[in-house]
Motif scaffolding. Structure first.
Motif, PDB file in Angstrom:
ATOM      1  N   ALA A 152      51.254  12.118 -51.608  1.00 37.77           N
ATOM      2  CA  ALA A 152      52.612  12.018 -52.144  1.00 37.77           C
ATOM      3  C   ALA A 152      53.599  12.744 -51.245  1.00 37.77           C
ATOM      4  CB  ALA A 152      52.659  12.583 -53.561  1.00 37.77           C
ATOM      5  N   GLY A 153      53.164  13.882 -50.676  1.00 37.12           N
ATOM      6  CA  GLY A 153      54.036  14.624 -49.776  1.00 37.12           C
ATOM      7  C   GLY A 153      54.334  13.853 -48.502  1.00 37.12           C
ATOM      8  N   ALA A 154      53.311  13.252 -47.909  1.00 33.76           N
ATOM      9  CA  ALA A 154      53.511  12.474 -46.683  1.00 33.76           C
ATOM     10  C   ALA A 154      54.433  11.283 -46.932  1.00 33.76           C
ATOM     11  CB  ALA A 154      52.164  12.005 -46.147  1.00 33.76           C
ATOM     12  N   GLN A 155      54.229  10.614 -48.065  1.00 30.12           N
ATOM     13  CA  GLN A 155      55.087   9.478 -48.398  1.00 30.12           C
ATOM     14  C   GLN A 155      56.519   9.938 -48.624  1.00 30.12           C
ATOM     15  OE1 GLN A 155      54.341   6.375 -48.243  1.00 30.12           O
ATOM     16  NE2 GLN A 155      52.099   6.270 -48.313  1.00 30.12           N
ATOM     17  N   ARG A 156      56.682  11.069 -49.272  1.00 31.41           N
ATOM     18  CA  ARG A 156      58.019  11.591 -49.574  1.00 31.41           C
ATOM     19  C   ARG A 156      58.790  11.939 -48.306  1.00 31.41           C
ATOM     20  NH1 ARG A 156      60.559  14.531 -53.822  1.00 31.41           N
ATOM     21  NH2 ARG A 156      62.144  15.974 -53.037  1.00 31.41           N
ATOM     22  N   TYR A 157      58.134  12.637 -47.411  1.00 28.96           N
ATOM     23  CA  TYR A 157      58.828  13.166 -46.239  1.00 28.96           C
ATOM     24  C   TYR A 157      58.849  12.222 -45.052  1.00 28.96           C
ATOM     25  CZ  TYR A 157      58.510  17.560 -48.806  1.00 28.96           C
ATOM     26  OH  TYR A 157      58.616  18.538 -49.762  1.00 28.96           O
ATOM     27  N   GLY A 159      57.380   8.794 -45.088  1.00 28.05           N
ATOM     28  CA  GLY A 159      57.333   7.376 -45.395  1.00 28.05           C
ATOM     29  C   GLY A 159      56.057   6.688 -44.977  1.00 28.05           C
ATOM     30  N   HIS A 160      54.984   7.458 -44.813  1.00 29.51           N
ATOM     31  CA  HIS A 160      53.700   6.844 -44.480  1.00 29.51           C
ATOM     32  C   HIS A 160      52.570   7.670 -45.071  1.00 29.51           C
ATOM     33  CE1 HIS A 160      52.830   9.907 -41.446  1.00 29.51           C
ATOM     34  NE2 HIS A 160      54.023   9.701 -40.922  1.00 29.51           N
ATOM     35  N   SER A 161      51.359   7.153 -44.970  1.00 29.99           N
ATOM     36  CA  SER A 161      50.199   7.759 -45.601  1.00 29.99           C
ATOM     37  C   SER A 161      49.800   9.078 -44.942  1.00 29.99           C
ATOM     38  CB  SER A 161      49.024   6.782 -45.546  1.00 29.99           C
ATOM     39  OG  SER A 161      47.830   7.400 -45.942  1.00 29.99           O
ATOM     40  N   ALA A 162      49.136   9.923 -45.736  1.00 35.02           N
ATOM     41  CA  ALA A 162      48.573  11.166 -45.205  1.00 35.02           C
ATOM     42  C   ALA A 162      47.378  10.896 -44.306  1.00 35.02           C
ATOM     43  CB  ALA A 162      48.152  12.078 -46.355  1.00 35.02           C
ATOM     44  N   ALA A 163      46.930   9.644 -44.235  1.00 35.31           N
ATOM     45  CA  ALA A 163      45.801   9.290 -43.375  1.00 35.31           C
ATOM     46  C   ALA A 163      46.173   9.387 -41.903  1.00 35.31           C
ATOM     47  CB  ALA A 163      45.315   7.873 -43.699  1.00 35.31           C
ATOM     48  N   ARG A 164      47.448   9.376 -41.603  1.00 33.87           N
ATOM     49  CA  ARG A 164      47.877   9.503 -40.206  1.00 33.87           C
ATOM     50  C   ARG A 164      49.077  10.447 -40.123  1.00 33.87           C
ATOM     51  NH1 ARG A 164      52.268   6.206 -39.099  1.00 33.87           N
ATOM     52  NH2 ARG A 164      52.818   4.642 -40.685  1.00 33.87           N
ATOM     53  N   LEU A 165      48.766  11.701 -39.892  1.00 30.85           N
ATOM     54  CA  LEU A 165      49.795  12.726 -39.765  1.00 30.85           C
ATOM     55  C   LEU A 165      49.719  13.328 -38.363  1.00 30.85           C
ATOM     56  CD1 LEU A 165      49.520  14.607 -43.173  1.00 30.85           C
ATOM     57  CD2 LEU A 165      51.528  13.376 -42.347  1.00 30.85           C
ATOM     58  N   PRO A 166      50.698  13.112 -37.531  1.00 28.38           N
ATOM     59  CA  PRO A 166      50.725  13.782 -36.234  1.00 28.38           C
ATOM     60  C   PRO A 166      50.733  15.298 -36.424  1.00 28.38           C
ATOM     61  CG  PRO A 166      52.386  12.054 -36.342  1.00 28.38           C
ATOM     62  CD  PRO A 166      51.854  12.224 -37.728  1.00 28.38           C
ATOM     63  N   GLN A 167      50.380  16.006 -35.394  1.00 26.22           N
ATOM     64  CA  GLN A 167      50.282  17.464 -35.479  1.00 26.22           C
ATOM     65  C   GLN A 167      51.578  18.100 -35.958  1.00 26.22           C
ATOM     66  OE1 GLN A 167      48.140  19.389 -32.297  1.00 26.22           O
ATOM     67  NE2 GLN A 167      49.499  21.158 -32.313  1.00 26.22           N
ATOM     68  N   SER A 168      52.703  17.619 -35.471  1.00 21.22           N
ATOM     69  CA  SER A 168      53.990  18.208 -35.842  1.00 21.22           C
ATOM     70  C   SER A 168      54.283  18.026 -37.327  1.00 21.22           C
ATOM     71  CB  SER A 168      55.114  17.595 -35.011  1.00 21.22           C
ATOM     72  OG  SER A 168      55.193  16.193 -35.225  1.00 21.22           O
ATOM     73  N   GLU A 169      53.963  16.853 -37.871  1.00 22.55           N
ATOM     74  CA  GLU A 169      54.215  16.602 -39.289  1.00 22.55           C
ATOM     75  C   GLU A 169      53.276  17.435 -40.163  1.00 22.55           C
ATOM     76  OE1 GLU A 169      55.861  11.990 -38.867  1.00 22.55           O
ATOM     77  OE2 GLU A 169      53.960  12.388 -39.902  1.00 22.55           O
ATOM     78  N   ALA A 170      52.022  17.513 -39.769  1.00 22.68           N
ATOM     79  CA  ALA A 170      51.058  18.310 -40.524  1.00 22.68           C
ATOM     80  C   ALA A 170      51.477  19.776 -40.541  1.00 22.68           C
ATOM     81  CB  ALA A 170      49.663  18.169 -39.916  1.00 22.68           C
ATOM     82  N   ALA A 171      51.936  20.282 -39.408  1.00 23.44           N
ATOM     83  CA  ALA A 171      52.357  21.684 -39.319  1.00 23.44           C
ATOM     84  C   ALA A 171      53.564  21.948 -40.207  1.00 23.44           C
ATOM     85  CB  ALA A 171      52.681  22.032 -37.866  1.00 23.44           C
ATOM     86  N   ARG A 172      54.497  21.011 -40.264  1.00 31.02           N
ATOM     87  CA  ARG A 172      55.675  21.202 -41.112  1.00 31.02           C
ATOM     88  C   ARG A 172      55.309  21.184 -42.588  1.00 31.02           C
ATOM     89  NH1 ARG A 172      59.802  16.831 -39.397  1.00 31.02           N
ATOM     90  NH2 ARG A 172      58.184  16.006 -38.037  1.00 31.02           N
ATOM     91  N   MET A 173      54.389  20.314 -42.975  1.00 33.78           N
ATOM     92  CA  MET A 173      53.950  20.304 -44.368  1.00 33.78           C
ATOM     93  C   MET A 173      53.268  21.614 -44.731  1.00 33.78           C
ATOM     94  SD  MET A 173      52.608  16.427 -45.218  1.00 33.78           S
ATOM     95  CE  MET A 173      52.232  16.895 -46.906  1.00 33.78           C
ATOM     96  N   ALA A 174      52.424  22.119 -43.838  1.00 34.09           N
ATOM     97  CA  ALA A 174      51.728  23.378 -44.097  1.00 34.09           C
ATOM     98  C   ALA A 174      52.704  24.542 -44.156  1.00 34.09           C
ATOM     99  CB  ALA A 174      50.667  23.620 -43.023  1.00 34.09           C
ATOM    100  N   ALA A 175      53.739  24.511 -43.335  1.00 33.65           N
ATOM    101  CA  ALA A 175      54.726  25.589 -43.314  1.00 33.65           C
ATOM    102  C   ALA A 175      55.488  25.676 -44.631  1.00 33.65           C
ATOM    103  CB  ALA A 175      55.704  25.382 -42.165  1.00 33.65           C
ATOM    104  N   ALA A 176      55.657  24.540 -45.292  1.00 35.83           N
ATOM    105  CA  ALA A 176      56.420  24.498 -46.537  1.00 35.83           C
ATOM    106  C   ALA A 176      55.571  24.812 -47.769  1.00 35.83           C
ATOM    107  CB  ALA A 176      57.070  23.134 -46.707  1.00 35.83           C
ATOM    108  N   LEU A 177      54.242  24.764 -47.627  1.00 34.04           N
ATOM    109  CA  LEU A 177      53.366  24.875 -48.801  1.00 34.04           C
ATOM    110  C   LEU A 177      53.628  26.084 -49.698  1.00 34.04           C
ATOM    111  CD1 LEU A 177      49.792  23.678 -47.749  1.00 34.04           C
ATOM    112  CD2 LEU A 177      51.249  22.760 -49.542  1.00 34.04           C
ATOM    113  N   PRO A 178      53.851  27.282 -49.176  1.00 36.21           N
ATOM    114  CA  PRO A 178      54.051  28.405 -50.106  1.00 36.21           C
ATOM    115  C   PRO A 178      55.291  28.252 -50.975  1.00 36.21           C
ATOM    116  CG  PRO A 178      53.537  29.176 -47.892  1.00 36.21           C
ATOM    117  CD  PRO A 178      53.838  27.714 -47.782  1.00 36.21           C
ATOM    118  N   LEU A 179      56.341  27.619 -50.441  1.00 35.98           N
ATOM    119  CA  LEU A 179      57.600  27.461 -51.175  1.00 35.98           C
ATOM    120  C   LEU A 179      58.140  26.046 -50.948  1.00 35.98           C
ATOM    121  CD1 LEU A 179      59.207  30.880 -50.193  1.00 35.98           C
ATOM    122  CD2 LEU A 179      58.367  30.256 -52.467  1.00 35.98           C
ATOM    123  N   PRO A 180      57.449  25.038 -51.457  1.00 36.12           N
ATOM    124  CA  PRO A 180      57.813  23.645 -51.153  1.00 36.12           C
ATOM    125  C   PRO A 180      59.156  23.208 -51.706  1.00 36.12           C
ATOM    126  CG  PRO A 180      56.138  23.719 -52.866  1.00 36.12           C
ATOM    127  CD  PRO A 180      56.285  25.116 -52.344  1.00 36.12           C
TER     128      PRO A 180
END
Length: 217
Positions: A152-157, A159-180
């Protein structure tokens, strides 16, 4: 008698969720944004979530995920020392502890809840194992306003599946996790941007040193 009942129920729940996707959690139910906007979540198997996100959350949240038994004594000791100095309370929770809290309990502090969290963390380490813990964590973690889970997070931010997250996108999602709700994932600035860059650099260490090997053995 009540204690025995709690122990029995906790075993039943942990065994049940070893195989069954977690449909909803107390955090989701108590989230005012969910009641206002509607819940956005979509359970995906670990095989359907890009390994970059696994590396990113280990880099950001729990570098010892594959080597500890659910608890990081060093991180807990450091958090206790910082908290003794006053200021904002900091935790030393592992991904295992966060998963236990997110699935079975409620948000917020307190020694009573932390004690129950420790019990569930011990159980899921013994009964689920690392792969299932990571799978559940990535599916129930809050990833945005009224948004839960990697898909749901990948689709929200993005517009595509979490099955394909480039390193930069994955890092940004992880950075937001404590205070999304407060940290922007799309076009982050300031601390969030710097933190995402730090996580991105750490991801290379995670892969090089096999810090995610227990998830992909």
């Amino acid at each position: 008698m009540a204690i025995l009942g709690f122990v029995f129920l906790s075993f039943v729940l942990v065994i049940f969720y070893k195989w069954v996707p977690v449909p909803i959690t107390a955090t989701m139910i108590l989230d005012e944004e969910v009641w206002e906007h509607g819940l956005s979540k979509d359970w995906e198997s670990l095989d359907s979530i890009d390994r970059n996100l696994v590396s990113a959350v280990i880099a950001a949240e729990d570098g010892k995920f594959c080597s500890h038994n659910g608890f990081d004594a060093e991180a807990i000791a450091k958090a206790a020392a910082r908290n003794a100095q006053g200021g904002r309370i900091r935790g030393g929770s592992t991904i295992t502890q966060q998963t236990a809290k997110n699935v079975f309990l409620w948000q917020g502090g307190g020694y009573f809840r932390k004690g129950i969290e420790a019990w569930f963390a011990f159980l899921i380490e013994q009964i689920w194992g690392k792969q299932r813990i990571m799978e559940v964590y990535l599916n129930v973690a809050e990833t945005g306003i009224a948004t839960y889970g990697a898909e749901a997070g990948a689709q929200r931010y993005f517009g595509h599946s979490a099955a394909r997250l480039p390193q930069s996108e994955a890092a940004r999602m992880a950075a937001a996790l404590p205070l999304p709700k407060q940290r922007p994932v799309v076009n982050p600035t300031g601390f969030t941007r710097r933190y995402a860059n730090t996580i991105s650099a750490r991801m290379g260490v995670v892969r090089r040193d096999g810090l995610d090997s227990c998830v992909y053995d």
